[in-house]
Design a protein around this motif. Structure first.
Motif, PDB file in Angstrom:
ATOM      1  N   MET A   1       0.819  -1.214   0.000  1.00 59.41           N
ATOM      2  CA  MET A   1       0.000   0.000   0.000  1.00 59.41           C
ATOM      3  C   MET A   1       0.853   1.264   0.000  1.00 59.41           C
ATOM      4  O   MET A   1       0.382   2.350  -0.259  1.00 59.41           O
ATOM      5  N   SER A   2       2.143   1.092   0.313  1.00 56.65           N
ATOM      6  CA  SER A   2       3.036   2.247   0.383  1.00 56.65           C
ATOM      7  C   SER A   2       3.776   2.490  -0.922  1.00 56.65           C
ATOM      8  O   SER A   2       4.752   3.233  -0.951  1.00 56.65           O
ATOM      9  N   PHE A   3       3.313   1.868  -1.982  1.00 53.63           N
ATOM     10  CA  PHE A   3       4.015   1.921  -3.266  1.00 53.63           C
ATOM     11  C   PHE A   3       4.289   3.354  -3.708  1.00 53.63           C
ATOM     12  O   PHE A   3       5.424   3.709  -4.047  1.00 53.63           O
ATOM     13  N   LEU A   4       3.267   4.213  -3.696  1.00 54.00           N
ATOM     14  CA  LEU A   4       3.456   5.601  -4.114  1.00 54.00           C
ATOM     15  C   LEU A   4       4.352   6.363  -3.139  1.00 54.00           C
ATOM     16  O   LEU A   4       5.141   7.213  -3.558  1.00 54.00           O
ATOM     17  N   ASP A   5       4.224   6.060  -1.850  1.00 56.63           N
ATOM     18  CA  ASP A   5       5.061   6.737  -0.855  1.00 56.63           C
ATOM     19  C   ASP A   5       6.535   6.466  -1.112  1.00 56.63           C
ATOM     20  O   ASP A   5       7.378   7.362  -0.999  1.00 56.63           O
ATOM     21  N   GLU A   6       6.858   5.218  -1.457  1.00 59.66           N
ATOM     22  CA  GLU A   6       8.249   4.864  -1.725  1.00 59.66           C
ATOM     23  C   GLU A   6       8.783   5.599  -2.951  1.00 59.66           C
ATOM     24  O   GLU A   6       9.916   6.077  -2.974  1.00 59.66           O
ATOM     25  N   ILE A   7       7.953   5.687  -3.981  1.00 57.11           N
ATOM     26  CA  ILE A   7       8.354   6.412  -5.193  1.00 57.11           C
ATOM     27  C   ILE A   7       8.521   7.896  -4.881  1.00 57.11           C
ATOM     28  O   ILE A   7       9.485   8.538  -5.320  1.00 57.11           O
ATOM     29  N   ASP A   8       7.597   8.461  -4.117  1.00 61.26           N
ATOM     30  CA  ASP A   8       7.681   9.878  -3.756  1.00 61.26           C
ATOM     31  C   ASP A   8       8.943  10.177  -2.959  1.00 61.26           C
ATOM     32  O   ASP A   8       9.599  11.200  -3.171  1.00 61.26           O
ATOM     33  N   ASP A   9       9.291   9.282  -2.031  1.00 56.74           N
ATOM     34  CA  ASP A   9      10.509   9.479  -1.230  1.00 56.74           C
ATOM     35  C   ASP A   9      11.746   9.490  -2.130  1.00 56.74           C
ATOM     36  O   ASP A   9      12.644  10.319  -1.958  1.00 56.74           O
ATOM     37  N   GLU A  10      11.789   8.568  -3.082  1.00 52.15           N
ATOM     38  CA  GLU A  10      12.943   8.514  -3.977  1.00 52.15           C
ATOM     39  C   GLU A  10      13.008   9.759  -4.854  1.00 52.15           C
ATOM     40  O   GLU A  10      14.082  10.321  -5.071  1.00 52.15           O
ATOM     41  N   ALA A  11      11.853  10.204  -5.359  1.00 57.85           N
ATOM     42  CA  ALA A  11      11.824  11.386  -6.215  1.00 57.85           C
ATOM     43  C   ALA A  11      12.280  12.631  -5.457  1.00 57.85           C
ATOM     44  O   ALA A  11      13.043  13.456  -5.981  1.00 57.85           O
ATOM     45  N   ARG A  12      11.837  12.759  -4.210  1.00 56.46           N
ATOM     46  CA  ARG A  12      12.244  13.912  -3.411  1.00 56.46           C
ATOM     47  C   ARG A  12      13.729  13.845  -3.072  1.00 56.46           C
ATOM     48  O   ARG A  12      14.438  14.854  -3.142  1.00 56.46           O
ATOM     49  N   HIS A  13      14.202  12.658  -2.695  1.00 60.51           N
ATOM     50  CA  HIS A  13      15.607  12.504  -2.323  1.00 60.51           C
ATOM     51  C   HIS A  13      16.530  12.844  -3.487  1.00 60.51           C
ATOM     52  O   HIS A  13      17.590  13.450  -3.294  1.00 60.51           O
ATOM     53  N   ALA A  14      16.116  12.476  -4.706  1.00 61.39           N
ATOM     54  CA  ALA A  14      16.932  12.752  -5.893  1.00 61.39           C
ATOM     55  C   ALA A  14      16.679  14.137  -6.472  1.00 61.39           C
ATOM     56  O   ALA A  14      17.366  14.543  -7.417  1.00 61.39           O
ATOM     57  N   GLY A  15      15.698  14.855  -5.926  1.00 60.15           N
ATOM     58  CA  GLY A  15      15.378  16.184  -6.442  1.00 60.15           C
ATOM     59  C   GLY A  15      14.692  16.146  -7.792  1.00 60.15           C
ATOM     60  O   GLY A  15      14.741  17.128  -8.555  1.00 60.15           O
ATOM     61  N   LEU A  16      14.008  15.044  -8.105  1.00 65.30           N
ATOM     62  CA  LEU A  16      13.395  14.905  -9.424  1.00 65.30           C
ATOM     63  C   LEU A  16      12.214  15.851  -9.608  1.00 65.30           C
ATOM     64  O   LEU A  16      12.006  16.390 -10.704  1.00 65.30           O
ATOM     65  N   ASP A  17      11.419  16.046  -8.550  1.00 62.11           N
ATOM     66  CA  ASP A  17      10.258  16.936  -8.680  1.00 62.11           C
ATOM     67  C   ASP A  17      10.692  18.351  -9.029  1.00 62.11           C
ATOM     68  O   ASP A  17      10.134  18.990  -9.930  1.00 62.11           O
ATOM     69  N   ARG A  18      11.693  18.848  -8.348  1.00 60.75           N
ATOM     70  CA  ARG A  18      12.201  20.205  -8.626  1.00 60.75           C
ATOM     71  C   ARG A  18      12.869  20.264  -9.992  1.00 60.75           C
ATOM     72  O   ARG A  18      12.688  21.230 -10.740  1.00 60.75           O
ATOM     73  N   ALA A  19      13.625  19.241 -10.338  1.00 63.57           N
ATOM     74  CA  ALA A  19      14.332  19.225 -11.623  1.00 63.57           C
ATOM     75  C   ALA A  19      13.353  19.235 -12.783  1.00 63.57           C
ATOM     76  O   ALA A  19      13.563  19.947 -13.779  1.00 63.57           O
ATOM     77  N   VAL A  20      12.277  18.475 -12.670  1.00 59.23           N
ATOM     78  CA  VAL A  20      11.283  18.445 -13.744  1.00 59.23           C
ATOM     79  C   VAL A  20      10.553  19.778 -13.828  1.00 59.23           C
ATOM     80  O   VAL A  20      10.315  20.314 -14.921  1.00 59.23           O
ATOM     81  N   ALA A  21      10.211  20.352 -12.688  1.00 60.55           N
ATOM     82  CA  ALA A  21       9.522  21.645 -12.689  1.00 60.55           C
ATOM     83  C   ALA A  21      10.361  22.729 -13.347  1.00 60.55           C
ATOM     84  O   ALA A  21       9.828  23.620 -14.022  1.00 60.55           O
ATOM     85  N   LEU A  22      11.684  22.661 -13.190  1.00 62.28           N
ATOM     86  CA  LEU A  22      12.595  23.666 -13.747  1.00 62.28           C
ATOM     87  C   LEU A  22      13.195  23.232 -15.085  1.00 62.28           C
ATOM     88  O   LEU A  22      14.017  23.955 -15.646  1.00 62.28           O
ATOM     89  N   ALA A  23      12.791  22.055 -15.580  1.00 64.05           N
ATOM     90  CA  ALA A  23      13.375  21.494 -16.808  1.00 64.05           C
ATOM     91  C   ALA A  23      14.901  21.454 -16.700  1.00 64.05           C
ATOM     92  O   ALA A  23      15.628  21.831 -17.621  1.00 64.05           O
ATOM     93  N   ASP A  24      15.369  20.970 -15.550  1.00 67.68           N
ATOM     94  CA  ASP A  24      16.798  20.912 -15.243  1.00 67.68           C
ATOM     95  C   ASP A  24      17.304  19.484 -15.492  1.00 67.68           C
ATOM     96  O   ASP A  24      17.079  18.587 -14.681  1.00 67.68           O
TER      97      ASP A  24
END
Length: 317
Positions: A1-24
């Motif tokens: 049930m934590s599948f999305l939580d695990e993905i979200d943690d990895e994305a935040r740790h790698a800075g993927l959300d910010r990088a995609v928002a800034l096209a970095d």
């Protein structure tokens, strides 16, 4: 049930959300190259090696390319084919240039990973104009399909198809990494989320589960692990068909209704040592039917041996 939580943690740790928002591109590239390093070996061994020796990075490779390396293989993505760098023997297809070549400098676990890092860099630089986010957006928008399954398949192929030619990456590793990226930044890009949820990574655990349970046989799709898993009627298509019959929101209300990637991951967790550790070669003698009677699937499972006895194989032949 934590599948999305695990993905979200990895994305935040790698800075993927910010990088995609800034096209970095650089942080996304660095994460992809690091993730590719986990294929073919246990996560623990790969992680320990990276912690000790580091990994390749966009900034380092970009700096080396600005110095115009003499090797003709590094001129462009199209020139890079057949590099053949081998870390152990310190050889390649252009031995006159290897001493000055920057490709071996990242201290990666093997030479294939060095080639993968440079091949991906050249792909992003030359085919995506250095903008990986923009390239993904364009590829997804260009995909067409009359039905949802056709559209899902077209979107996946729009991404996987070109990247399949990057050295050293398989469909499985591309599906796994891209799915995590696409799902992890869903708040800003719903189209990415739709595509990521439909991506299925078939590894040997998933394939062997479908064999042992008799699902492949019942579907008339018995095949060896490999490219056939992604062919029509293969493992991936079977999992998508199953996912169509499951409303994943009943398991977690934040899931999308149709979630093939979660269904595939649930199968993997049943089998993996890091999950429930049930349906795998460590627990089952592959020459015999499974004897794990306490498994919830035992009564419904076909319990087909993964390996046929030699006498049976001769009979079939």
């Amino acid at each position: 049930m934590s599948f999305l939580d695990e993905i979200d943690d990895e994305a935040r740790h790698a800075g993927l959300d910010r990088a995609v928002a800034l096209a970095d591109t650089p942080p996304i590239f660095d994460w992809l190259v690091t993730t590719f390093s986990f294929q073919g070996i246990s996560d623990r061994v790969a992680r320990d090696y990276i912690n000790k020796h580091g990994t390749a990075s966009w900034s380092a490779i970009e700096a080396s390319e600005r110095n115009a390396p003499s090797c003709p293989k590094l001129r462009s993505y199209w020139h890079f084919a057949d590099c053949r760098y081998d870390k152990t023997s310190f050889t390649c297809s252009e031995p006159d240039h290897i001493d000055a070549c920057p490709l071996p400098r990242p201290h990666l676990r093997n030479g294939r990973l060095n080639q993968t890092a440079y091949s991906l860099f050249l792909f992003v630089r030359d085919l995506a104009d250095g903008d990986l986010v923009g390239w993904i957006d364009r590829q997804l928008r260009s995909a067409k399909g009359a039905t949802r399954p056709e559209l899902d398949a077209a979107r996946q192929e729009a991404l996987i198809g070109p990247l399949r030619n990057v050295y050293g990456v398989s469909d499985k590793i591309l599906m796994m990494t891209l799915s995590t990226l696409l799902i992890g930044v869903r708040k800003d890009r719903p189209l990415w989320f739709e595509t990521g949820t439909a991506m299925i990574a078939v590894d040997t655990l998933v394939h062997n589960f479908l064999h042992r349970t008799g699902i492949l046989q019942d579907c008339g799709s018995s095949h060896a692990y490999g490219a056939a898993c992604y062919a029509p009627g293969g493992c991936a298509e079977i999992i998508r068909t199953v996912a169509d019959r499951i409303d994943a929101r009943t398991l977690n209300p934040v899931f999308s209704k149709r979630f093939p990637r979660f269904v595939q991951n649930a199968i993997w967790r049943l089998c993996s040592e890091d999950g429930l550790n049930l349906c795998n070669g460590n627990r089952i003698d592959d020459r015999q039917a499974c004897q794990i009677g306490y498994c919830h699937l035992y009564q419904k499972c076909g319990r087909i041996p993964l390996k046929m006895a030699k006498t049976d194989a001769k009979t079939v032949a």
